[in-house]
Design a protein around this motif. Structure first.
Motif, PDB file in Angstrom:
ATOM      1  N   HIS A   1       0.839  -1.196   0.000  1.00 15.53           N
ATOM      2  CA  HIS A   1       0.000   0.000   0.000  1.00 15.53           C
ATOM      3  C   HIS A   1       0.876   1.248   0.000  1.00 15.53           C
ATOM      4  O   HIS A   1       1.558   1.526   0.982  1.00 15.53           O
TER       5      HIS A   1
ATOM      6  N   HIS B   1       3.769   0.734   2.866  1.00 16.20           N
ATOM      7  CA  HIS B   1       3.811  -0.319   3.883  1.00 16.20           C
ATOM      8  C   HIS B   1       3.120  -1.558   3.335  1.00 16.20           C
ATOM      9  O   HIS B   1       2.600  -1.541   2.222  1.00 16.20           O
TER      10      HIS B   1
ATOM     11  N   ASP C   1       0.221  -4.364   4.240  1.00 15.04           N
ATOM     12  CA  ASP C   1      -0.884  -4.702   5.119  1.00 15.04           C
ATOM     13  C   ASP C   1      -1.078  -6.216   5.155  1.00 15.04           C
ATOM     14  O   ASP C   1      -1.461  -6.827   4.162  1.00 15.04           O
TER      15      ASP C   1
END
Ligand code: MN
Length: 550
Positions: free
Chosen positions: A39, A45, A47
């Motif tokens: 993302h 990052h 998820d």
């Protein structure tokens, strides 16, 4: 907690009239789905989502998972997500919660080693992953709450097992494509931005969210317009061949010429055409000739796989010639097509290859453009065909199992056998030339291995005057002081100039020296279709035994 109550926070944070993320609501069978979405929000990052109790329990792993058990990666617990979120790949619009591009980076099953409900309460969850990319044992452990902490912080740690690796981040660097669609992040962003090409993953699968998207215009037009056969086929990651040393024997293999150019997938529906690279980048504007030829095909819709290349008068394709043709607009550029993935709304990927090729040939024979060329094949006699191909100066052959379905990604039902050795490299720098007027003597080249950039040696031949001029302009704008690879030998580094490792070049080489450097390499051209991060030494597999098995 019921799934409905557990999704309250998720729903409160999102405006489903604006975002294409699913609203959720489908009750799920009790399963153990696992997935990771990469993302690119304010910071990029990963998820991590684990199915439990009808929802996806979620953690934002800020630096991504590491395969090194010594790395403890911060995993911030986030709100439970609905099950259908696990099919979402696309762009969350600016201004919305979590705005940015979302890619399905890994998926599979997970297996708790204790009772998951208790383990989550206790703050220590041990589990196994059976994903396409992550496997083996993992632990999620909650950190002690410190005063002022506003987040629920956990750590994600790899277990010490055969799936662990000292090079913890190698996977994040090497696997930069979607596990589902094969697209890189930029391709997802671009494809989403172009309204025409929105028939992608995560759409049409969720009944409950369909009605919330009516306002986008695109949905409305589609609903009122085209039949299934008229829809632009979504991007499919291409099937790739495994490099082997010998052509397979037997009649179950068919053999095609290996074209030396750019892999291109063309999708058409009525007047709409999308020309995409192997990573899903939209290059329609760069190849208007191919777009016109594909648009003129006698069908409602189709998706075609092939290679764009330039053939010399003897029929040989040459990567360098393609580059010149693309920059000057001159030259005999052809789109050599060898597979048909869908036709008039029918997915053909499960049909045997020879049947797909029969349909493709019929489609291509009906048209009059000289850009679109059907790539013919010969059945059996692999060794003979390979020998003749090399004698003709071709790059090699591709052997394909005649009865095989079309499968995205690298497979052993497609094999490539090369006459010389070709290899792609990342440009690390250059050495100055003592010849007046020559921009440089040689390029310093490297590749990625286990996530690290390594020095591979130099290439000093094969450059035309145009190559030298074009390269030196590019090198100038990428200059940096130190080498990007730590292992450039000192005597070379002393006089060399270095660049940011962005340019990817195609070379031909005789092999490797005992020290592991390039042996007798020569330059063949720049590759604009490949991210530097994906340049790794090509590994050779063994040719499978004749006929049987896959
Ligand atoms: Mn996120």
């Amino acid at each position: 907690m019921s799934a409905k109550a557990s999704l309250q926070t998720y729903r409160k944070r999102r405006d489903f009239r604006r975002t294409r993320e699913p609203e959720g609501g489908k009750r799920s069978r009790s399963g153990r789905r696992y997935l990771i979405q990469k993302h690119a929000a304010r910071t990029t990052h990963y998820d991590l989502r684990l199915e439990h109790d009808g929802v996806l329990k979620s953690w934002a792993v800020t630096k991504g998972p590491s395969l090194d058990p010594a790395d403890k990666r911060l995993a911030v617990r986030t709100e439970d997500h609905p099950m259908d979120y696990g099919d979402f790949e696309g762009v969350i619009p600016a201004g919305e919660y979590g705005a940015g591009t979302v890619m399905l980076w890994d998926e599979g099953k997970w297996e708790p080693l204790d009772d998951p409900e208790e383990a989550l309460d206790r703050g220590k969850l041990k589990f196994k992953l059976h994903g396409a990319r992550l496997t083996g044992g993992w632990t999620l452990v909650r950190m002690r709450h410190r005063k002022g902490d506003r987040q629920d912080n956990w750590l994600l740690i790899k277990e010490r097992d055969p799936d662990a690796s000292e090079d913890g981040d190698a996977l994040l660097h090497e696997d930069v494509t979607s596990v589902r669609s094969g697209r890189i992040m930029r391709a997802i962003t671009e494809e989403e931005a172009s309204e025409e090409n929105r028939d992608l993953i995560g759409k049409g699968t969720s009944g409950s969210s369909g009605s919330t998207r009516e306002g986008t215009g695109n949905e409305a037009r589609k609903a009122g317009g085209a039949s299934a056969g008229g829809r632009l086929p979504g991007f499919v990651a291409p099937q790739l061949a495994t490099l082997v040393d010998e052509a397979p024997a037997g009649e179950r293999w068919l053999h095609e010429i290996k074209y030396d150019g750019y892999r291109v997938l063309a999708a058409v529906a009525g007047e709409t055409v999308a020309i995409r690279t192997r990573n899903g980048l939209d290059w329609t504007d760069r190849f208007p000739g191919i777009a016109d030829a594909v648009r003129a095909l006698a069908c409602q819709s189709a998706q075609i796989d092939g290679e764009m290349a330039v053939a010399d008068k003897d029929g040989r394709t040459d990567f360098g010639a393609l580059q010149i043709a693309l920059s000057t607009g001159k030259g005999d550029v052809g789109y050599y097509v060898f597979d048909l993935l869908s036709l008039d709304g029918r997915d053909l990927r499960r049909e045997p290859l020879f049947e797909r090729k029969v349909r493709l040939q019929a489609l291509v024979d009906e048209q009059s453009s000289d850009i679109l060329r059907y790539s013919n094949h010969m059945v059996g006699h692999g060794a003979d065909i390979f020998e003749k191909a090399c004698a003709l100066g071709l790059e090699g052959i591709i052997a394909k199992r005649a009865d095989s379905p079309y499968r995205s990604g690298r497979t052993k039902t497609w094999l490539k056998i090369k006459c010389g050795m070709g290899q792609e490299f990342v440009v690390l720098g250059w050495t100055p030339s003592s010849v007046r007027g020559r921009a440089f003597a040689s390029l310093l080249l490297g590749y990625y291995k286990a996530g690290k950039l390594r020095y591979a040696g130099r290439v000093g031949s094969g450059f035309s005057q145009q190559d030298l001029a074009a390269l030196s302009a590019k090198l100038g704008s990428l200059a940096r002081k130190t080498p990007a690879a730590g292992d450039v030998p000192r005597d070379i580094a002393r006089t060399a100039h270095f660049v940011t490792p962005k340019l990817v070049v195609e070379t031909a080489l005789r092999g490797w020296t005992r020290d592991g450097y390039i042996r007798q390499g020569s330059y063949k051209g720049l590759r604009g279709d490949k991210p530097a991060r994906e340049v790794t030494p090509e590994e050779r597999g063994r040719a499978p035994a004749s006929g049987r098995g896959s």
